[in-house]
Design an enzyme around this catalytic site. Structure first.
Site, PDB file in Angstrom:
ATOM      1  N   TYR A 150      16.438 -87.247 -27.599  1.00  0.00           N
ATOM      2  CA  TYR A 150      17.096 -86.614 -26.464  1.00  0.00           C
ATOM      3  C   TYR A 150      16.428 -85.294 -26.101  1.00  0.00           C
ATOM      4  O   TYR A 150      16.084 -85.042 -24.938  1.00  0.00           O
ATOM      5  CB  TYR A 150      18.575 -86.388 -26.790  1.00  0.00           C
ATOM      6  CG  TYR A 150      19.357 -85.689 -25.706  1.00  0.00           C
ATOM      7  CD1 TYR A 150      19.851 -86.393 -24.618  1.00  0.00           C
ATOM      8  CD2 TYR A 150      19.616 -84.317 -25.779  1.00  0.00           C
ATOM      9  CE1 TYR A 150      20.583 -85.747 -23.622  1.00  0.00           C
ATOM     10  CE2 TYR A 150      20.345 -83.664 -24.792  1.00  0.00           C
ATOM     11  CZ  TYR A 150      20.822 -84.387 -23.715  1.00  0.00           C
ATOM     12  OH  TYR A 150      21.541 -83.751 -22.732  1.00  0.00           O
ATOM     13  N   SER A 172      18.709 -79.797 -19.884  1.00  0.00           N
ATOM     14  CA  SER A 172      19.661 -79.426 -20.935  1.00  0.00           C
ATOM     15  C   SER A 172      19.167 -78.172 -21.635  1.00  0.00           C
ATOM     16  O   SER A 172      17.965 -77.883 -21.648  1.00  0.00           O
ATOM     17  CB  SER A 172      19.790 -80.566 -21.954  1.00  0.00           C
ATOM     18  OG  SER A 172      20.489 -80.143 -23.108  1.00  0.00           O
TER      19      SER A 172
END
Length: 695
Positions: free
Chosen positions: A585, A572
């Protein structure tokens, strides 16, 4: 035979074609009758010539490369009978019979349909309205028996006539036509070393005669087999102690452990895909005393050995041999097989022969475990295995009624390295970029993973669709094309046993794994003080630990295959970008991004490339965003959830929304042929987020 101007024909072309397609589909769907793409059928009829307005006699025949079970009208070659039969007058003899194949093109009617096959003459020259040429196991068993001619007379009387072995072609068509003319009572023939041909005045009559020949041969073989059994004998000899089938779970586990090594060996000259078969027929053959003796004789029917090669590689260890010992023996046997195949080529090749196509086995037999078959794609690998099962049935039948006596080595070579076969191979379409590659994609039941699976399959890869939601994975696999393209497996990437099962599934379905995409994930969006230990552990278990487990198990297989490979992490932009309310995350995404660098450094010596992709703002189609992450991120940014994708797009340099297919395109770019020297790279797919630039 001399040219003739008349023949027994069906009534109209329309009726002839309809009957032919229906008959072909019935025959081709019955494994007792013929095998995939084997055999051919024809019908003759009359249509009006659109140029002259006069009636013209035509023949419709299955074209080259077609399959009877799925035949449609477009798979038929359409030829004028007058022109086809006029070729008899210009036939230059058996030494130049291959020249006649090109002449078939000058006999085509209209656009002609499919390309005529080598068996076209057999159908056109035989004076019957409907002709079937088939490869039933029972018929080939009689055809390959040492005393096949005498057995044909014993089984069929004068109803079915023996035709000595001849390579498929124009001369064989003349032979059969002459035999039918000389034996008006005959309904068909046994082609030595090859198969059967039957004919009839109607489609129903031809089909009934074909099935009757097969039935009578089956009954004769069954009777002889039963007599042997009564005497305590078996066509393949007694069972060897220690060579019987392992129990199912142990058998499959050993097969999965061996498959990558076997696939790597079978891919020494060119990458291959694999198929595993552990049917009772195969396991019984592998347990018998005469396994090595009969396997060494090879197959006989051209359709068989063109796909299986002249003979298989046979492991000579008992069923309980360890994986390590079996692998070591496989390497020795593979070297011997290659040397033997090179000798076969050198003994038989002449100055006009095509170059050797590879010396690796297409069939590998492991007692107690099963059969591994290989080909340029999954269907070819599967069909090769199916043909070897046919060959086992043929050997068993021939040994029950006589002695198995296949055509000799020189004749096999003439067909395997036939100039016409080489030309057919050269006409094959260029393979897609990822052909022969096996991809394992985690989290592929939806969202980005699904898009990646779709793109990799579209580029020619076989795909293992892995997802915790098995039903979703099965839906994706079915849409990709079913088991010759994709298989589904359920499992949790946080479980080492589930991950091992995913990789085993790839090995059993396709032979191994070449391309892994670590995509499975979830997201918990909370401020630091609200993030619990359970949140942290779950986030890291799924993505950091899960990616590690998948990479570790896949790397084992890739190393055993010795064919290189690719591992791709879907990380990401948060692996680099520091934003609020996202500690668990973002930290685990940073972990994944660094795994890319660490594994690229470690696995490069095995030609395994490891790269990553850093997407951002993939809202539409995303399982993570649909599961609540989107609502939380929208709340953080103060926008409606249905406008989140547009919001993300507006904060980028390109002002473009990122979709799952954009991430899939990046996966293909990293694993396709154009970036073969790239490893250790994390590629942003975020429409330009300056704060996440790599630096």
């Amino acid at each position: 035979m001399t040219a003739t101007t008349s023949t027994t024909v069906s009534t109209t072309g329309t009726a002839a074609v309809a009957d032919l397609v229906a008959r072909s589909n019935r025959l081709g769907s019955d494994p007792r009758v013929t095998n995939y793409a084997g055999g051919n059928t024809s019908a003759k009829g009359t249509e009006t010539d659109p140029v002259t307005g006069d009636p013209v006699e035509l023949m419709w025949v299955k074209g080259s490369g077609g399959d009877l079970g799925t035949l449609t009208e477009k798979n038929l070659a359409v030829l004028r009978l007058d022109r086809l039969r006029a070729m008899v007058g210009v036939y230059p003899g058996v030494d130049r019979e291959d020249e006649m194949v090109a002449a078939f093109d000058f006999c085509l009617h209209g656009k002609g349909g499919a390309a005529p096959s080598i068996d076209t003459a057999m159908h056109g020259l035989v004076d019957a309205a409907h002709v079937d040429h088939l490869h039933p196991d029972s018929g080939i068993a009689v055809a390959t028996a040492a005393d096949g001619e005498a057995l044909t007379a014993e089984i069929f009387g004068d109803d079915v006539v023996w035709v000595p072995w001849r390579r498929p072609g124009f001369q064989l068509g003349l032979d059969i036509a002459a035999i039918k003319e000389a034996n008006p009572q005959a309904v068909g023939c046994i082609l030595g070393g090859h198969g059967i041909t039957a004919w009839g005045a109607t489609s129903a009559e031809a089909e009934a005669r074909s099935l009757d020949i097969i039935r009578r041969a089956e009954q004769f073989i069954e009777g002889r087999t039963a007599s042997l059994a009564e005497q305590g004998e078996h066509p393949f000899g007694a069972q060897r102690p220690g060579f019987g089938a392992l129990v199912a779970a142990e058998r499959r586990a050993k097969a999965a452990a061996l498959a990558p090594t076997i696939r790597g060996l079978a891919s020494t000259d060119a990458p291959q895909l694999g198929h595993f078969t552990d049917s009772d027929v195969v396991l019984d053959f592998l347990a018998r005393e005469r396994l090595a003796e009969l396997a060494a004789l090879g197959t006989s029917c051209p359709d068989h050995f063109l796909r299986t090669k002249v003979k298989p590689l046979v492991v000579d260890l008992p069923a309980d041999a360890s994986v390590e010992d079996t692998v070591a023996r496989l390497r020795e046997l593979h070297a011997e097989y290659r040397e033997d195949y090179q000798g076969y080529y050198d003994r038989n090749a002449d100055t006009d022969s095509p170059a050797i196509r590879g010396a690796d086995p297409a069939i590998v037999l492991v007692p107690g475990v099963g059969m591994f078959s290989f080909g340029k794609n999954k269907q070819t690998a599967r069909v090769a295995g199916e043909f070897y099962v046919n060959a086992i049935n043929v050997m068993r039948g021939a040994e029950a009624i006589s002695t198995y006596a296949p055509i000799d080595e020189a004749e096999k070579f003439r067909i395997e390295y036939w100039a016409l076969e080489e030309a057919k191979l050269q006409r094959m379409p260029k393979p897609k970029a990822l052909a022969t590659r096996v991809a394992l994609v985690t989290g592929a039941g939806s969202g980005i993973g699904r898009a990646i699976a779709e793109r990799l399959a579209a580029e020619g890869a076989c795909v293992v669709v892995a997802d915790r939601n098995l039903e979703g994975a099965q839906e994706v696999a079915a849409e990709l094309g079913g088991p010759d393209v994709a298989v589904a497996v359920g499992g949790d990437v946080t479980s080492s046993s589930d991950v091992a099962a995913m990789v085993d599934a790839a090995a059993l379905a396709f032979g191994g794994v070449d391309l892994v995409v670590n995509n499975a994930g979830l997201s918990i969006s909370k401020p630091l003080l609200e993030t619990t230990e359970a949140d942290w552990d779950l986030q890291h278990d799924v993505m950091a630990k899960g990616s590690f487990l998948v990479a570790r198990e896949s790397a084992r297989v890739m190393i055993d295959q010795a064919m290189g490979g690719d591992i791709v992490y879907i990380a990401s932009k948060n692996a680099l970008f520091a934003g609020p309310n996202n500690i668990a995350y973002s930290a685990t995404k940073a972990d994944q991004a660094h795994q890319v660098r660490l594994l690229a450094a470690e696995l490069g010596g095995h030609q395994i490339r490891v790269n990553g992709i850093n997407p951002d703002g993939v809202v539409r189609g995303s399982g993570i965003f649909a599961g609540g992450w989107g609502a939380k991120r929208a709340a953080v940014y103060g926008v409606p959830e249905d406008e989140l994708g547009a919001y993300y797009a507006q904060r980028t340099l390109l002002k473009r929304e990122v979709l799952p297919e954009h991430v899939a395109a990046a996966v293909f770019a990293l694993t396709g042929p154009d970036l073969a020297q790239t490893t250790g790279l994390n590629v942003p797919v975020d429409s330009g987020v300056a704060a996440a630039f790599l630096r």
